[in-house]
Design a protein around this motif. Structure first.
Motif, short mmCIF file in Angstrom:
data_model
loop_
_atom_site.label_atom_id
_atom_site.label_comp_id
_atom_site.label_asym_id
_atom_site.label_seq_id
_atom_site.Cartn_x
_atom_site.Cartn_y
_atom_site.Cartn_z
N MET A 1 0.84 -1.21 0.00
CA MET A 1 0.00 0.00 0.00
C MET A 1 0.87 1.25 0.00
N GLU A 2 0.48 2.24 -0.81
CA GLU A 2 1.19 3.51 -0.85
C GLU A 2 0.20 4.64 -0.63
N ILE A 3 0.55 5.56 0.26
CA ILE A 3 -0.32 6.71 0.54
C ILE A 3 0.40 7.99 0.15
N LYS A 4 -0.24 8.74 -0.75
CA LYS A 4 0.30 10.03 -1.19
C LYS A 4 -0.58 11.14 -0.66
N LYS A 5 -0.01 12.33 -0.51
CA LYS A 5 -0.80 13.49 -0.06
C LYS A 5 -0.88 14.51 -1.19
N TYR A 6 -2.11 14.85 -1.55
CA TYR A 6 -2.34 15.86 -2.58
C TYR A 6 -3.09 17.05 -1.97
N GLY A 7 -2.83 18.23 -2.52
CA GLY A 7 -3.50 19.43 -2.04
C GLY A 7 -4.32 20.09 -3.14
N ALA A 8 -5.44 20.67 -2.76
CA ALA A 8 -6.29 21.40 -3.72
C ALA A 8 -6.72 22.71 -3.07
N ILE A 9 -6.48 23.81 -3.77
CA ILE A 9 -6.90 25.13 -3.28
C ILE A 9 -7.99 25.66 -4.21
N ASP A 10 -9.14 25.96 -3.63
CA ASP A 10 -10.29 26.47 -4.37
C ASP A 10 -10.52 27.92 -3.93
N ILE A 11 -10.23 28.86 -4.83
CA ILE A 11 -10.39 30.28 -4.53
C ILE A 11 -11.72 30.73 -5.12
N GLY A 12 -12.75 30.67 -4.30
CA GLY A 12 -14.10 30.98 -4.74
C GLY A 12 -14.50 32.42 -4.51
N SER A 13 -15.75 32.73 -4.78
CA SER A 13 -16.25 34.10 -4.64
C SER A 13 -16.72 34.40 -3.22
N ASN A 14 -17.02 33.33 -2.46
CA ASN A 14 -17.50 33.51 -1.08
C ASN A 14 -16.47 33.07 -0.05
N ALA A 15 -15.60 32.13 -0.43
CA ALA A 15 -14.60 31.62 0.52
C ALA A 15 -13.43 31.00 -0.22
N VAL A 16 -12.34 30.79 0.51
CA VAL A 16 -11.13 30.17 -0.02
C VAL A 16 -10.90 28.89 0.78
N ARG A 17 -10.64 27.77 0.08
CA ARG A 17 -10.51 26.48 0.77
C ARG A 17 -9.21 25.77 0.41
N ILE A 24 -4.81 6.79 -1.67
CA ILE A 24 -4.40 5.45 -1.22
C ILE A 24 -4.38 4.47 -2.39
N GLU A 25 -3.18 4.01 -2.70
CA GLU A 25 -3.00 3.05 -3.80
C GLU A 25 -2.69 1.66 -3.22
N GLU A 26 -3.43 0.68 -3.67
CA GLU A 26 -3.22 -0.70 -3.23
C GLU A 26 -3.29 -1.60 -4.44
N LYS A 27 -2.32 -2.50 -4.57
CA LYS A 27 -2.24 -3.36 -5.75
C LYS A 27 -3.52 -4.19 -5.92
N GLY A 28 -4.05 -4.14 -7.13
CA GLY A 28 -5.24 -4.92 -7.42
C GLY A 28 -6.54 -4.28 -6.99
N LYS A 29 -6.44 -3.08 -6.38
CA LYS A 29 -7.65 -2.39 -5.90
C LYS A 29 -7.73 -1.00 -6.53
N GLU A 30 -8.94 -0.46 -6.53
CA GLU A 30 -9.15 0.88 -7.07
C GLU A 30 -8.58 1.92 -6.10
N THR A 31 -7.95 2.95 -6.66
CA THR A 31 -7.37 4.01 -5.83
C THR A 31 -8.46 4.71 -5.02
N LYS A 32 -8.17 4.96 -3.74
CA LYS A 32 -9.12 5.65 -2.86
C LYS A 32 -8.64 7.06 -2.57
N PHE A 33 -9.61 7.97 -2.45
CA PHE A 33 -9.31 9.37 -2.12
C PHE A 33 -10.04 9.71 -0.82
N LYS A 34 -9.27 10.06 0.21
CA LYS A 34 -9.90 10.38 1.50
C LYS A 34 -9.44 11.74 2.00
N LYS A 35 -10.41 12.54 2.48
CA LYS A 35 -10.07 13.87 3.00
C LYS A 35 -9.25 13.71 4.28
N SER A 36 -8.13 14.43 4.31
CA SER A 36 -7.29 14.43 5.51
C SER A 36 -7.51 15.71 6.31
#
Length: 297
Positions: A1-17, A24-36
């Motif tokens: 299993m390999e866990i990578k950290k990705y960041g996303a910045i959304d600069i909207g009109s009401n707020a910035v996030r 989460i990458e696991e051999k033979g399984k679909e990649t999972k994306f979980k909010k940290s």
């Protein structure tokens, strides 16, 4: 299993996030994306851009501070890849490009100012395919502060998509006459594109519909009915701005925009004939992470 950290910045009109996600990458399984981690800063850029035509000095300073903080947070989290996207407020501000340069100089964060079509495409790259029943028709509605993206899906495919300047911050600051005209354009588009489909459901995204869903007490995955949403709009309209903050525990920057947002979702349901709206809690930042991973951004 390999866990990578990705960041996303959304600069909207009401707020910035800033969203930090575990990939989460696991051999033979679909990649999972979980909010940290998710950090939201209420910098209402739209109030500047849609009224004055440019971002104020005060909000430029707040933006620089926020991006410096986001840069440090991503460093602490060990983010290896990130993308920052700005939407309608920065698109329309006459000093948008100048602010992008200043933020890069002060924080090292590169910002892409994206158009409505790209915004809709990024959002559509989220988990919508898992939510959409292949033999049904859905109108996906993402309500932001400056614009709303509408995407019609039928049999699992995108039929049509369009971005309208009908965001919540814009509606608050526009004249009634201007709002009436833009609602009329949206109505024409929805009626024209949905008239050939008998049964349509809405899929709603954005902070306001997420809040309404939370207030409904429904189990995840259950849709909100047209009747409930209509009753909720009437309930919210009867309360003052202060009452929405004190009695419903809404954030000050949510307490005013939640009413026009609910009106947009209800109008979309009315014009498309939809009787229910699903709320999967997805948005631009989720789409950015997925687009980064699949190299589509």
């Amino acid at each position: 299993m390999e866990i990578k950290k990705y960041g996303a910045i959304d600069i909207g009109s009401n707020a910035v996030r800033l969203l930090v996600a575990n990939v989460i990458e696991e051999k033979g399984k679909e990649t999972k994306f979980k909010k940290s981690s998710l950090v939201r800063v209420p910098i209402r850029l739209g109030a500047d851009a849609f009224v004055e035509g440019e971002i104020s000095e005060n909000n430029i300073k707040r933006m620089v501070d926020a991006m410096q903080a986001f840069s440090l947070l991503m460093k602490v989290h060990g983010v290896e890849k990130y993308k920052a996207c700005a939407t309608s407020a920065m698109r329309e501000a006459s000093n948008g490009d100048e602010i992008v340069k200043k933020i890069y100089e002060k924080s090292g964060i590169e910002i892409d100012i994206i158009n409505g079509a790209k915004e809709a495409a990024i959002i559509s790259s989220t988990d919508l395919k898992y939510l959409i029943n292949s033999d049904e028709t859905y109108l996906y509605v993402d309500v932001g502060g400056g614009s709303t993206e509408f995407t019609l899906f039928s049999r699992g495919e995108i039929v049509n998509s369009k971005s309208f300047k009908i965001g919540t911050v814009r509606l608050i600051n526009n004249s009634k006459e201007k709002n009436k005209k833009i609602f009329s354009k949206v109505q024409n588009w929805i009626v024209k594109n949905t008239k050939d489909y008998k049964r349509i459901s809405l899929i709603g995204s954005g902070g306001n519909i997420n809040k309404i869903f939370k207030m409904s007490g429904l189990d995840p995955g259950r849709p909100i009915s047209y009747v409930y949403l209509n009753a909720q709009l009437e309930f919210l309209k009867k309360m003052t701005y202060e009452e929405r903050i004190s009695e419903l525990s809404l954030n000050p920057d949510r307490a005013d925009v939640i009413v026009p947002a609910t009106k947009i979702y209800l109008s979309a349901m009315k014009w498309s004939g939809a009787r229910r709206i699903y709320v999967p809690k997805i948005g631009l930042s989720d789409g950015i992470v997925k687009s980064l991973y699949f190299n589509t951004i």
